[in-house]
Design an enzyme around this catalytic site. Structure first.
Site, PDB file in Angstrom:
ATOM      1  N   HIS A  28       1.714   1.925  -3.535  1.00  0.00           N
ATOM      2  CA  HIS A  28       0.741   2.805  -4.295  1.00  0.00           C
ATOM      3  C   HIS A  28       0.763   4.263  -4.037  1.00  0.00           C
ATOM      4  O   HIS A  28       0.887   5.149  -4.802  1.00  0.00           O
ATOM      5  CB  HIS A  28      -0.907   2.312  -4.013  1.00  0.00           C
ATOM      6  CG  HIS A  28      -0.990   0.959  -4.212  1.00  0.00           C
ATOM      7  ND1 HIS A  28      -0.997   0.775  -5.931  1.00  0.00           N
ATOM      8  CD2 HIS A  28      -1.646  -0.297  -3.847  1.00  0.00           C
ATOM      9  CE1 HIS A  28      -1.152  -0.612  -6.237  1.00  0.00           C
ATOM     10  NE2 HIS A  28      -1.647  -1.163  -4.984  1.00  0.00           N
TER      11      HIS A  28
ATOM     12  N   GLU B  45       0.827  -1.303   0.011  1.00  0.00           N
ATOM     13  CA  GLU B  45       0.041  -0.063   0.142  1.00  0.00           C
ATOM     14  C   GLU B  45       0.914   1.226  -0.047  1.00  0.00           C
ATOM     15  O   GLU B  45       0.559   2.280  -0.592  1.00  0.00           O
ATOM     16  CB  GLU B  45      -0.731  -0.213   1.214  1.00  0.00           C
ATOM     17  CG  GLU B  45      -1.890  -1.098   1.223  1.00  0.00           C
ATOM     18  CD  GLU B  45      -2.708  -1.194  -0.084  1.00  0.00           C
ATOM     19  OE1 GLU B  45      -3.118  -0.163  -0.699  1.00  0.00           O
ATOM     20  OE2 GLU B  45      -3.285  -2.308  -0.424  1.00  0.00           O
TER      21      GLU B  45
ATOM     22  N   ASP C 289      -4.796  -5.285  -8.961  1.00  0.00           N
ATOM     23  CA  ASP C 289      -4.043  -4.182  -9.545  1.00  0.00           C
ATOM     24  C   ASP C 289      -3.690  -4.424 -10.921  1.00  0.00           C
ATOM     25  O   ASP C 289      -3.804  -3.587 -11.973  1.00  0.00           O
ATOM     26  CB  ASP C 289      -2.825  -3.562  -8.758  1.00  0.00           C
ATOM     27  CG  ASP C 289      -3.094  -3.436  -7.492  1.00  0.00           C
ATOM     28  OD1 ASP C 289      -4.092  -3.068  -7.327  1.00  0.00           O
ATOM     29  OD2 ASP C 289      -2.255  -3.658  -6.409  1.00  0.00           O
TER      30      ASP C 289
HETATM   31 ZN    ZN Z   1      -2.783  -2.842  -4.643  1.00  0.00          ZN
END
Ligand code: ZN
Ligand code: ADP
Ligand code: MG
Length: 640
Positions: A460, A457, A533
């Site tokens: 990202h 995370e 993703d």
């Molecule tokens: Zn992800």
């Protein structure tokens, strides 16, 4: 957000309300008249066929006939009353049966002074009747039955008035099964809800409105009506709704969507009507409909077996009631509902003026879990050095209900070993028990997985910040959510965009792949956590090539096939593409995705230190706001 394609039907104005009320009145009057007629007929039948035959048909004799029979010794016994003589005489046909039959004769008091003397002489058994009180007879034959009828009628009428007409009303089928909790008895406030600060903040306005509606009306703003609580099971949705009523000190009506789903068409609708009627009377009030997806399922959805009409009628009634009632200053009523499947709800429910406010309730983060554990240890004796913070750290991914359960289990375990107080060891043992019983419902991650998710995370989030066109990060979380996601990074676009450039799309793909890139950079190992993703990145890249004409190799030609509706889903029909073109498309998609992945990796490698800082903070706190990313990157004055 749910798109509202449906034209909103105008909210029902007052005339409609009036019409409804008039219809209701007419129904009640019709019912009363019908009831009266039926009642009188029944009473007459009762008199005619039940009461009268009980007094067996007696032969009417004129007084002279009676005298004659007396003289002939035909009279057996008599009872003399004020104005008649009843008794038994011998059957005129001596061989007939029965041997004796009843008779009666009219006589005027005092008209035959010799009667007693003659009876005595004839050896007839005779007696006198106490003069009957006329009131008594009347009471028995008319007043009593009429009274009973009236009482019955009153209740039936009241039922009708309370809501459903006809069958539903009289037999109580159409009564709502909602339980009303009076304001003073709600007994739950926001103090009893932990780790839901955001939801509570959003509910403050509702409480304000319930407490002082005039304040809202003063400025002419549209008053909120419906609040939809969305979140996985056990996160405290029901609790929040109740606490809202508790905070505002108003009545609380609790019901569940499944209570409106019945075999018979119309029953659910009648119950909805009844529920709102009750709440209006008790206003200010909160109506809470749990598991609203039971009635609110999208009407356009897949084929369902049976119960469709009923569900639709119920839903329509619910919509009509929500539109119809005025949450006025005089009678403020707020409708709250809860669901863990917002995606199946009918869009009509969510449009403005209905459940237009949606409050997300998620599994609690570290601080939230600590609060919840504190709440649920109120009545439990813990050892003095019980570290609630550590207990919270041991339970990532647990919902509020799970935590309540663990705390309780810990107390039971401590009691079993005759301890004075609950220790952290009890708590740990309780976790094991509860986790074993949780099955797949809640995800509980081990430490290694948590680390992987935290870096993923963070990847990202870092890319969102590092790419020139990335949308700013608003929240990062590694609290597992129900639907398979282990964490999330939320980005908040600064503005609505309709036209996107190649660079912007490329940045998006890079952000999507940031998670996997971070795992690769830090652990040099990749996991399954990035499949979603990758799917989204690939789809976007494919659209860039086939729809947006963004590949130099293929040019501005549309290659995307037609979307075919197939079994409810859409599939791409690409049968008109040559095999060579397909190969080219695939190669271009792969090139775009790979380029962005490499770019993401390079960026993260360059900012490795910031990535570490961010991930560590995330592991510690579980949720971070957008500022944290900029702080980790060393931005002097983070703007967020
Ligand atoms: Zn992800
Ligand atoms: P939901 O309606 O979301 O499925 P509930 O409100 O029924 O969850 O929660 C069940 C129980 O779990 C509550 O009665 C409460 O004891 C506990 N609980 C759940 N969430 C919380 C929370 N945020 N704070 C305190 N207790 C909670
Ligand atoms: Mg619930």
């Amino acid at each position: 957000m749910v798109n509202n394609n449906k034209k909103p039907s105008p909210p029902k104005p007052d005339p409609d309300e009036d019409k409804k009320r008039r219809e209701q009145m007419q129904r009640q009057i019709r019912f009363s008249i019908g009831y009266l007629i039926a009642g009188i007929i029944m009473l007459w039948l009762f008199q005619e066929f039940i009461l009268t035959p009980m007094a067996i048909q007696a032969t009417e004799l004129s007084y002279s006939d009676f005298r004659q029979k007396l003289a002939a010794g035909q009279i057996v016994s008599v009872t003399i009353s004020d104005n008649d003589i009843v008794g038994k005489m011998k059957n005129p046909d001596p061989s007939g049966s029965p041997a004796e039959m009843p008779f009666d004769t009219v006589i005027v008091t005092g008209s035959d002074p010799k009667l007693v003397e003659d009876l005595q002489a004839a050896g007839v058994k005779y007696g006198f009747q106490r003069p009957p009180s006329p009131a008594g007879a009347l009471l028995l034959s008319w007043v009593l039955p009429l009274g009973l009828l009236a009482v019955f009628w009153y209740f039936a009428y009241r039922r009708m008035g309370a809501g459903a007409g006809g069958l539903g009303g009289i037999f109580g089928v159409g009564r709502s099964k909602a339980t009303e909790v009076k304001a003073a008895e709600v007994g739950v406030t926001f103090k009893d809800v932990g780790g839901a600060d955001e939801a509570i903040a959003e509910l403050q306005e509702i409480i304000q409105f319930l407490k002082s509606p005039e304040q809202f009306a003063r400025l002419g703003g549209r008053i909120p009506k419906g609040v939809l609580l969305v979140g996985p099971p056990g996160t405290g949705k029901t609790l929040l709704a109740k606490a809202t009523a508790g905070e505002a000190e108003v009545s609380f009506f609790e019901t569940s969507g499944s209570e409106f789903v019945e075999m018979f068409v119309g029953v659910g609708a009648a119950r909805v009507r009844d529920l709102f009627e009750q709440a209006r009377k008790a206003a200010p009030a909160v109506i809470f409909i749990d598991e609203i997806d039971a009635i609110g399922q999208s009407r356009a959805g897949a084929v369902r077996f049976g119960g469709n009409d009923e569900r639709e009628q119920t839903l329509n009634q619910l919509l009509a009631e929500i539109d119809g009632f005025q949450t006025g200053v005089s009678a403020p009523v707020i409708i709250m509902a809860a669901t863990n499947r917002p995606e199946v709800l009918d869009p009509a429910l969510m449009r403005a003026g209905r459940f237009d406010r949606q409050v997300a309730v998620g599994n609690p983060d570290l601080i939230g879990r600590e609060q919840i554990l504190r709440i649920h240890s109120r009545g439990i004796k813990l050892v003095d050095d019980f570290d609630i913070g550590r207990a919270a750290r041991m339970t990532p991914g647990f919902s509020g209900a799970d935590l309540a359960n663990v705390m309780n289990e810990a107390a039971l375990l401590a009691a079993r070993r005759n301890a004075e107080a609950v220790t952290l060891a009890d708590f740990e043992a309780a976790i094991e028990r509860v986790v074993a019983g949780l099955e797949q419902r809640t995800r509980v991650m081990n430490e290694q997985e948590r680390r992987a998710v935290a870096y993923h995370e963070s990847g990202h989030a870092m890319l969102a910040e590092l790419t020139p066109h990335g949308d700013p990060v608003s929240k990062i979380s590694i609290v597992p959510r129900s639907r398979g996601s282990l964490g999330f990074t939320m980005q908040m676009p600064t503005e609505d965009r309709y036209l996107l450039t190649v660079e912007e799309l490329q940045d998006r793909i890079a952000v999507m792949l940031g998670g996997r890139a971070a795992e690769k950079v830090v652990f040099d190992r990749i996991s399954t956590g990035a499949s979603d993703d990758i799917l989204r990145a690939t789809e976007l890249a494919r659209r860039m090539v086939t729809e947006f004409g963004m590949s130099e190799l293929l040019g501005s030609v549309r290659y995307a096939g037609q979307q075919l509706q197939y079994l409810g889903g859409a599939i791409e029909d690409s049968s008109n593409l040559s095999p060579k073109t397909r190969e080219l498309i695939d190669a271009e998609v792969q090139r775009i995705v790979t380029e962005q992945y490499e770019r993401a990796r390079a960026l993260l490698t360059a900012h490795r230190a910031a990535l570490e800082t961010l991930a560590r903070r995330l592991l510690e706190q579980e949720t971070l706001d957008g500022c944290a990313v900029q702080e980790a990157l060393g931005v002097e004055e983070p703007e967020c």
